[in-house]
Design a protein around this motif. Structure first.
Motif, mmCIF file in Angstrom:
data_model
loop_
_atom_site.group_PDB
_atom_site.id
_atom_site.type_symbol
_atom_site.label_atom_id
_atom_site.label_comp_id
_atom_site.label_asym_id
_atom_site.label_seq_id
_atom_site.Cartn_x
_atom_site.Cartn_y
_atom_site.Cartn_z
ATOM 1 N N LEU A 2 -11.929 31.031 -18.841
ATOM 2 C CA LEU A 2 -11.120 29.964 -18.323
ATOM 3 C C LEU A 2 -11.647 29.982 -16.939
ATOM 4 N N TRP A 3 -11.419 28.526 -16.441
ATOM 5 C CA TRP A 3 -11.683 28.346 -15.050
ATOM 6 C C TRP A 3 -10.445 27.484 -14.793
ATOM 7 N N MET A 4 -9.962 28.005 -13.577
ATOM 8 C CA MET A 4 -8.675 27.453 -13.019
ATOM 9 C C MET A 4 -8.726 27.027 -11.534
ATOM 10 N N ALA A 5 -8.344 26.058 -11.158
ATOM 11 C CA ALA A 5 -8.502 25.320 -9.910
ATOM 12 C C ALA A 5 -7.331 24.658 -9.443
ATOM 13 N N GLY A 6 -6.963 24.555 -8.115
ATOM 14 C CA GLY A 6 -6.052 23.805 -7.649
ATOM 15 C C GLY A 6 -6.401 23.167 -6.281
ATOM 16 N N GLY A 7 -5.588 22.083 -6.062
ATOM 17 C CA GLY A 7 -5.725 21.500 -4.993
ATOM 18 C C GLY A 7 -4.760 20.248 -4.655
ATOM 19 N N SER A 35 0.760 -0.937 0.082
ATOM 20 C CA SER A 35 -0.003 -0.031 0.303
ATOM 21 C C SER A 35 1.032 1.058 0.044
ATOM 22 N N ALA A 36 0.341 2.285 -0.292
ATOM 23 C CA ALA A 36 0.864 3.584 -0.484
ATOM 24 C C ALA A 36 -0.127 4.682 -0.245
ATOM 25 N N HIS A 37 0.450 5.658 0.481
ATOM 26 C CA HIS A 37 -0.491 6.926 0.688
ATOM 27 C C HIS A 37 0.287 7.849 -0.067
ATOM 28 N N VAL A 38 -0.399 8.622 -1.097
ATOM 29 C CA VAL A 38 -0.052 9.449 -1.784
ATOM 30 C C VAL A 38 -0.543 10.871 -2.147
ATOM 31 N N GLU A 39 0.206 11.845 -1.796
ATOM 32 C CA GLU A 39 -0.316 13.409 -1.881
ATOM 33 C C GLU A 39 0.219 13.983 -3.216
ATOM 34 N N THR A 40 -0.672 14.186 -4.198
ATOM 35 C CA THR A 40 -0.532 15.049 -5.449
ATOM 36 C C THR A 40 -0.825 16.501 -5.459
ATOM 37 N N TYR A 41 -0.102 17.351 -5.745
ATOM 38 C CA TYR A 41 -0.701 18.586 -6.018
ATOM 39 C C TYR A 41 -1.193 18.567 -7.417
ATOM 40 N N TYR A 42 -2.227 19.324 -7.509
ATOM 41 C CA TYR A 42 -2.624 19.672 -9.159
ATOM 42 C C TYR A 42 -3.242 20.824 -9.356
ATOM 43 N N GLN A 43 -3.206 21.378 -10.616
ATOM 44 C CA GLN A 43 -3.886 22.369 -11.042
ATOM 45 C C GLN A 43 -4.816 22.028 -12.459
ATOM 46 N N PHE A 44 -6.023 22.344 -12.359
ATOM 47 C CA PHE A 44 -7.193 22.077 -13.191
ATOM 48 C C PHE A 44 -7.316 23.365 -13.939
ATOM 49 N N ILE A 45 -7.300 23.185 -15.459
ATOM 50 C CA ILE A 45 -7.532 24.468 -16.110
ATOM 51 C C ILE A 45 -8.660 23.937 -17.077
ATOM 52 N N GLY A 46 -9.495 24.774 -17.140
ATOM 53 C CA GLY A 46 -10.767 24.308 -18.380
ATOM 54 C C GLY A 46 -11.102 25.494 -19.182
ATOM 55 N N ARG A 47 -10.944 25.465 -20.386
ATOM 56 C CA ARG A 47 -11.492 26.444 -21.362
ATOM 57 C C ARG A 47 -12.742 26.384 -21.636
ATOM 58 N N ASN A 48 -13.589 27.049 -20.979
ATOM 59 C CA ASN A 48 -15.096 26.848 -21.187
ATOM 60 C C ASN A 48 -15.523 27.200 -22.455
ATOM 61 N N ARG A 49 -16.758 26.649 -22.837
ATOM 62 C CA ARG A 49 -17.281 27.053 -24.102
ATOM 63 C C ARG A 49 -17.763 28.439 -24.526
ATOM 64 N N ASP A 50 -17.766 29.102 -23.486
ATOM 65 C CA ASP A 50 -17.922 30.819 -23.885
ATOM 66 C C ASP A 50 -16.547 31.222 -23.963
ATOM 67 N N GLU A 51 -15.277 30.504 -23.936
ATOM 68 C CA GLU A 51 -13.904 30.976 -24.189
ATOM 69 C C GLU A 51 -13.369 31.643 -22.989
#
Length: 183
Positions: free
Chosen positions: A107-112, A89-105
Motif C-alpha cells: 500500500l502507498w498512502m500520501a496526504g496533502g 472566482s473562488a480559492h479552495v483548499e481541500t485536504y486529501y488522502q491518497f491510497i494506492g494498492r500497488n501491483r505487489d499488494e
C-alpha cells in the motif's frame, strides 16, 4: 433580510457546485474516466503536481499510465474544503488522502492539500489552476481484504477502473441472497 438569505443560498449553491466538481476529479482519476476527470477543469487549466506542470489533459496523459503500471486501484479521498468565494472566482483548499494498492499488494498512502483557483465561466464552476501540496507519505503493511472468502462477494460487481465498476450500474440493484451469516 431576504436579500441576505438569497445571497447565502446563492453562495451555498456555488459551494455545492465546487464540491461536486472536486468529486468528479477524484472519481474520474480513480475510475480512469477521462471525461469525468476533465469535466472538473477548464480547458486552459494549469496543474502543478509532483514533477508534472502543465494542462489538465496532459496531466491525465501523465498520471494514468503511472497509476496503471503502479497500482491495482487508487482512492483520492477528499476531506474538508475551505471555499473563499469572490464573484466568479473562488480559492479552495481541500485536504486529501491518497491510497494506492500497488501491483505487489503493498500500500502507498500520501496526504496533502489541493490548492485550487476555481472560476465560473458560462455559469459553470471549474478548476482554472491547481497546486498539489504533498505533506506526507508512507508504506503501511498490507492486510488481506475483509470478507474476501465470502463466495458471492463479487456478484454485485468488482472494483474496476472503467465503466464496468458497480458505481456506474443504473439502476443499482443487489444480486446477493439475503444472509446474516457471520464469518
Amino acid at each position: 433580510m431576504e436579500s441576505d438569505r438569497d445571497a447565502r443560498l446563492s453562495a451555498l449553491l456555488d459551494k455545492q457546485d465546487i464540491e461536486e466538481c472536486l468529486a468528479r476529479f477524484s472519481r474520474g482519476m480513480d475510475r480512469f474516466d477521462r471525461a469525468a476527470y476533465l469535466s472538473a477543469f477548464h480547458e486552459d487549466a494549469q496543474i502543478a503536481a509532483g514533477p508534472f506542470v502543465g494542462s489538465a489533459a496532459d496531466c491525465w496523459d501523465w498520471a494514468v499510465p503511472m497509476h496503471e503500471s503502479g497500482q491495482i486501484l487508487t482512492q483520492h479521498a477528499l476531506l474538508q474544503s475551505t471555499i473563499d468565494l469572490t464573484g466568479d472566482s473562488a480559492h479552495v483548499e481541500t485536504y486529501y488522502q491518497f491510497i494506492g494498492r500497488n501491483r505487489d499488494e503493498s500500500l502507498w498512502m500520501a496526504g496533502g492539500r489541493y490548492l485550487d483557483r476555481f472560476e465560473r465561466r458560462e455559469r459553470r464552476w471549474r478548476i482554472a489552476l491547481r497546486i498539489n501540496v504533498i505533506e506526507w507519505s508512507c508504506l503501511p503493511p498490507p492486510m488481506a481484504l475483509p470478507f474476501a472468502e465470502v463466495q458471492d462477494i463479487g456478484v454485485n460487481g468488482q472494483s474496476c477502473r472503467n465503466e464496468s465498476d458497480p458505481s456506474y450500474h443504473r439502476p443499482l440493484v443487489n444480486r446477493r441472497a439475503v444472509s446474516h451469516k457471520q464469518t
